[in-house]
Write an enzyme that holds these catalytic residues in place. Structure first.
Site, PDB file in Angstrom:
ATOM      1  N   ASP A   1      78.143  23.991  45.182  1.00 17.95           N
ATOM      2  CA  ASP A   1      78.888  25.008  44.617  1.00 17.95           C
ATOM      3  C   ASP A   1      79.376  25.982  45.566  1.00 17.95           C
ATOM      4  O   ASP A   1      78.382  26.477  46.537  1.00 17.95           O
ATOM      5  CB  ASP A   1      78.231  25.802  43.539  1.00 17.95           C
ATOM      6  CG  ASP A   1      78.935  26.693  42.637  1.00 17.95           C
ATOM      7  OD1 ASP A   1      79.165  26.085  41.376  1.00 17.95           O
ATOM      8  OD2 ASP A   1      79.386  27.461  43.225  1.00 17.95           O
TER       9      ASP A   1
ATOM     10  N   ASN B   1      77.858  24.124  31.051  1.00 18.20           N
ATOM     11  CA  ASN B   1      78.582  25.057  30.295  1.00 18.20           C
ATOM     12  C   ASN B   1      79.854  24.805  29.526  1.00 18.20           C
ATOM     13  O   ASN B   1      80.617  23.858  30.189  1.00 18.20           O
ATOM     14  CB  ASN B   1      79.039  26.349  31.423  1.00 18.20           C
ATOM     15  CG  ASN B   1      77.671  26.717  31.945  1.00 18.20           C
ATOM     16  OD1 ASN B   1      76.812  27.006  31.412  1.00 18.20           O
ATOM     17  ND2 ASN B   1      78.101  27.295  33.167  1.00 18.20           N
TER      18      ASN B   1
ATOM     19  N   GLY C   1      80.282  30.159  29.345  1.00 15.00           N
ATOM     20  CA  GLY C   1      80.423  30.428  30.575  1.00 15.00           C
ATOM     21  C   GLY C   1      80.893  29.520  31.573  1.00 15.00           C
ATOM     22  O   GLY C   1      81.179  29.586  33.008  1.00 15.00           O
ATOM     23  N   GLN C   2      81.916  28.473  30.770  1.00 18.50           N
ATOM     24  CA  GLN C   2      82.869  27.540  31.472  1.00 18.50           C
ATOM     25  C   GLN C   2      83.798  28.449  32.266  1.00 18.50           C
ATOM     26  O   GLN C   2      84.658  29.079  31.569  1.00 18.50           O
ATOM     27  CB  GLN C   2      83.101  26.574  30.703  1.00 18.50           C
ATOM     28  CG  GLN C   2      83.856  25.505  31.477  1.00 18.50           C
ATOM     29  CD  GLN C   2      84.113  24.253  30.537  1.00 18.50           C
ATOM     30  OE1 GLN C   2      84.002  24.354  29.253  1.00 18.50           O
ATOM     31  NE2 GLN C   2      84.969  23.341  31.194  1.00 18.50           N
ATOM     32  N   SER C   3      83.984  28.310  33.418  1.00 18.78           N
ATOM     33  CA  SER C   3      85.148  28.988  34.109  1.00 18.78           C
ATOM     34  C   SER C   3      86.202  27.696  34.686  1.00 18.78           C
ATOM     35  O   SER C   3      87.316  28.252  35.264  1.00 18.78           O
ATOM     36  CB  SER C   3      84.591  29.849  35.291  1.00 18.78           C
ATOM     37  OG  SER C   3      84.044  29.195  36.174  1.00 18.78           O
TER      38      SER C   3
ATOM     39  N   HIS D   1      81.600  19.458  34.329  1.00 16.87           N
ATOM     40  CA  HIS D   1      80.771  19.361  35.590  1.00 16.87           C
ATOM     41  C   HIS D   1      79.257  19.759  35.065  1.00 16.87           C
ATOM     42  O   HIS D   1      78.889  20.539  34.173  1.00 16.87           O
ATOM     43  CB  HIS D   1      81.120  20.287  36.461  1.00 16.87           C
ATOM     44  CG  HIS D   1      81.469  21.638  35.947  1.00 16.87           C
ATOM     45  ND1 HIS D   1      82.415  22.001  35.357  1.00 16.87           N
ATOM     46  CD2 HIS D   1      80.848  22.794  36.239  1.00 16.87           C
ATOM     47  CE1 HIS D   1      82.692  23.300  35.100  1.00 16.87           C
ATOM     48  NE2 HIS D   1      81.708  23.869  35.628  1.00 16.87           N
ATOM     49  N   LEU D   2      78.227  19.102  35.908  1.00 14.06           N
ATOM     50  CA  LEU D   2      76.937  19.423  35.498  1.00 14.06           C
ATOM     51  C   LEU D   2      76.622  20.345  36.811  1.00 14.06           C
ATOM     52  O   LEU D   2      76.722  20.035  37.914  1.00 14.06           O
ATOM     53  CB  LEU D   2      76.255  18.143  35.663  1.00 14.06           C
ATOM     54  CG  LEU D   2      75.941  17.434  34.417  1.00 14.06           C
ATOM     55  CD1 LEU D   2      77.348  16.824  34.026  1.00 14.06           C
ATOM     56  CD2 LEU D   2      74.937  16.157  34.480  1.00 14.06           C
ATOM     57  N   HIS D   3      75.954  21.561  36.750  1.00 15.86           N
ATOM     58  CA  HIS D   3      75.048  22.104  37.632  1.00 15.86           C
ATOM     59  C   HIS D   3      73.900  21.638  37.780  1.00 15.86           C
ATOM     60  O   HIS D   3      73.044  21.506  36.808  1.00 15.86           O
ATOM     61  CB  HIS D   3      75.215  23.702  37.211  1.00 15.86           C
ATOM     62  CG  HIS D   3      76.307  24.532  36.839  1.00 15.86           C
ATOM     63  ND1 HIS D   3      76.961  25.318  37.851  1.00 15.86           N
ATOM     64  CD2 HIS D   3      77.165  24.329  35.726  1.00 15.86           C
ATOM     65  CE1 HIS D   3      78.065  25.778  37.198  1.00 15.86           C
ATOM     66  NE2 HIS D   3      78.068  25.094  36.062  1.00 15.86           N
TER      67      HIS D   3
HETATM   68  P1  AMP Z   1      81.358  26.891  35.124  1.00 19.83           P
HETATM   69  O1  AMP Z   1      81.178  28.578  35.436  1.00 19.83           O
HETATM   70  O2  AMP Z   1      80.179  26.180  34.468  1.00 19.83           O
HETATM   71  O3  AMP Z   1      82.602  26.311  34.874  1.00 19.83           O
HETATM   72  O4  AMP Z   1      81.180  26.415  36.745  1.00 19.83           O
HETATM   73  C1  AMP Z   1      82.187  26.221  37.773  1.00 19.83           C
HETATM   74  C2  AMP Z   1      81.499  26.488  38.890  1.00 19.83           C
HETATM   75  O5  AMP Z   1      82.564  25.987  39.910  1.00 19.83           O
HETATM   76  C3  AMP Z   1      81.061  27.845  39.409  1.00 19.83           C
HETATM   77  O6  AMP Z   1      79.768  27.814  39.695  1.00 19.83           O
HETATM   78  C4  AMP Z   1      81.917  28.065  40.672  1.00 19.83           C
HETATM   79  O7  AMP Z   1      81.278  28.757  41.636  1.00 19.83           O
HETATM   80  C5  AMP Z   1      82.283  26.690  40.983  1.00 19.83           C
HETATM   81  N1  AMP Z   1      83.564  26.421  41.911  1.00 19.83           N
HETATM   82  C6  AMP Z   1      84.737  26.838  41.733  1.00 19.83           C
HETATM   83  N2  AMP Z   1      85.694  26.382  42.573  1.00 19.83           N
HETATM   84  C7  AMP Z   1      85.015  25.654  43.498  1.00 19.83           C
HETATM   85  C8  AMP Z   1      85.210  25.026  44.747  1.00 19.83           C
HETATM   86  N3  AMP Z   1      86.500  25.052  45.112  1.00 19.83           N
HETATM   87  N4  AMP Z   1      84.190  24.494  45.573  1.00 19.83           N
HETATM   88  C9  AMP Z   1      82.914  24.472  44.982  1.00 19.83           C
HETATM   89  N5  AMP Z   1      82.822  24.749  43.621  1.00 19.83           N
HETATM   90  C10 AMP Z   1      83.609  25.689  43.141  1.00 19.83           C
END
Ligand code: AMP
Length: 112
Positions: free
Chosen positions: A29, A85, A91-93, A98-100
């Site tokens: 990440d 998320n 909290g999905q952005s 994706h899995l954290h």
């Molecule tokens: P979420 O908030 O669950 O959707 O997680 C999205 C994650 O993607 C966040 O932890 C961001 O820091 C990560 N992220 C966004 N853009 C990138 C990128 N280009 N490379 C690696 N991680 C990223």
């Protein structure tokens, strides 16, 4: 519509890749929330967990196995957390499933 994780999966945007196969990819990440913070994605575009169907069963298994492999490869022998998320309140952005994989310190519960 472009999707940043599709671009990473295609190799058009760089990422700190851990491993990949034909179906999944694991990479660090860009904004880590723990000493180790890896993302595991399907290469196919799936917007979120609600878009998953029974037909994705095998892929879901591959994603969980990849999360476990990422934890092992990064030395998270003391434990780790796998998070998905979904939606704004979750909290999905990024709109690509994706899995954290988080670890490297004790993680509080419940999460914020
Ligand atoms: P979420 O908030 O669950 O959707 O997680 C999205 C994650 O993607 C966040 O932890 C961001 O820091 C990560 N992220 C966004 N853009 C990138 C990128 N280009 N490379 C690696 N991680 C990223």
């Amino acid at each position: 519509m472009s999707c940043i994780f599709c671009e990473i999966a295609a190799g058009r945007i760089p990422a700190r890749k851990l491993f990949e196969d034909d179906q999944v990819m694991a990479f660090h990440d860009v904004s880590p929330q723990a000493p180790t913070h890896v993302l595991v994605i399907p290469k196919a575009h799936i917007p979120d967990l609600d878009a998953v169907t029974a037909g994705h069963g095998t892929l879901l298994g591959e994603l969980l196995l990849a999360a476990r492999k990422a934890a092992a490869q990064t030395g998270l022998y003391g434990g780790y957390r796998v998070v998905v998320n979904r939606g704004a309140d979750g909290g999905q952005s990024v709109g690509h499933l994706h899995l954290h994989v988080l670890g490297g310190r004790p993680l509080a519960w419940p999460p914020g």
